[in-house]
Design a protein around this motif. Structure first.
Motif, mmCIF file in Angstrom:
data_model
loop_
_atom_site.group_PDB
_atom_site.id
_atom_site.type_symbol
_atom_site.label_atom_id
_atom_site.label_comp_id
_atom_site.label_asym_id
_atom_site.label_seq_id
_atom_site.Cartn_x
_atom_site.Cartn_y
_atom_site.Cartn_z
ATOM 1 N N THR A 24 19.333 -24.705 45.270
ATOM 2 C CA THR A 24 20.624 -24.006 45.240
ATOM 3 C C THR A 24 21.781 -24.960 45.496
ATOM 4 O OG1 THR A 24 19.574 -21.950 45.961
ATOM 5 C CG2 THR A 24 21.953 -22.120 46.283
ATOM 6 N N LEU A 27 22.047 -27.509 42.050
ATOM 7 C CA LEU A 27 21.813 -26.964 40.715
ATOM 8 C C LEU A 27 22.255 -27.919 39.613
ATOM 9 C CD1 LEU A 27 22.886 -23.234 41.199
ATOM 10 C CD2 LEU A 27 20.567 -24.108 40.875
ATOM 11 N N ILE A 32 20.004 -27.390 36.385
ATOM 12 C CA ILE A 32 19.667 -25.964 36.376
ATOM 13 C C ILE A 32 20.918 -25.157 36.071
ATOM 14 C CG2 ILE A 32 18.836 -24.016 37.750
ATOM 15 C CD1 ILE A 32 17.272 -26.088 39.439
ATOM 16 N N TRP A 39 16.279 -19.239 36.329
ATOM 17 C CA TRP A 39 16.844 -19.317 37.678
ATOM 18 C C TRP A 39 17.049 -17.933 38.274
ATOM 19 C CZ3 TRP A 39 16.871 -22.318 41.590
ATOM 20 C CH2 TRP A 39 17.731 -22.081 42.662
#
Length: 67
Positions: A24, A27, A32, A39
């Motif tokens: 987190t 990312l 991501i 996700w």
């Protein structure tokens, strides 16, 4: 890659919490897309785990106390 996730519930809980915290926070560096289905599905599964795991521990403790 089999074997990189711990099988024991408590160890898995520690692993997934660290993984989600790191992912987190990173990312973009990890490439991501926070809006990707992968996700969002992972975030939802982690939220489910966060609810189910304490319930599991409570039930396990109650079963041990009743035995």
């Amino acid at each position: 890659m089999a074997g990189y996730m711990p099988r024991a519930d408590a160890l898995f809980n520690t692993w997934i919490t660290a993984f989600m915290t790191y992912a987190t926070a990173n990312l973009a560096a990890l490439g991501i897309n926070p809006l990707s289905a992968e996700w969002t599905n992972l975030v939802a599964a982690y939220a489910d785990w966060q609810t189910a795991y304490p319930d599991h521990i409570t039930a396990q403790n109650a079963a041990q106390a009743a035995a």
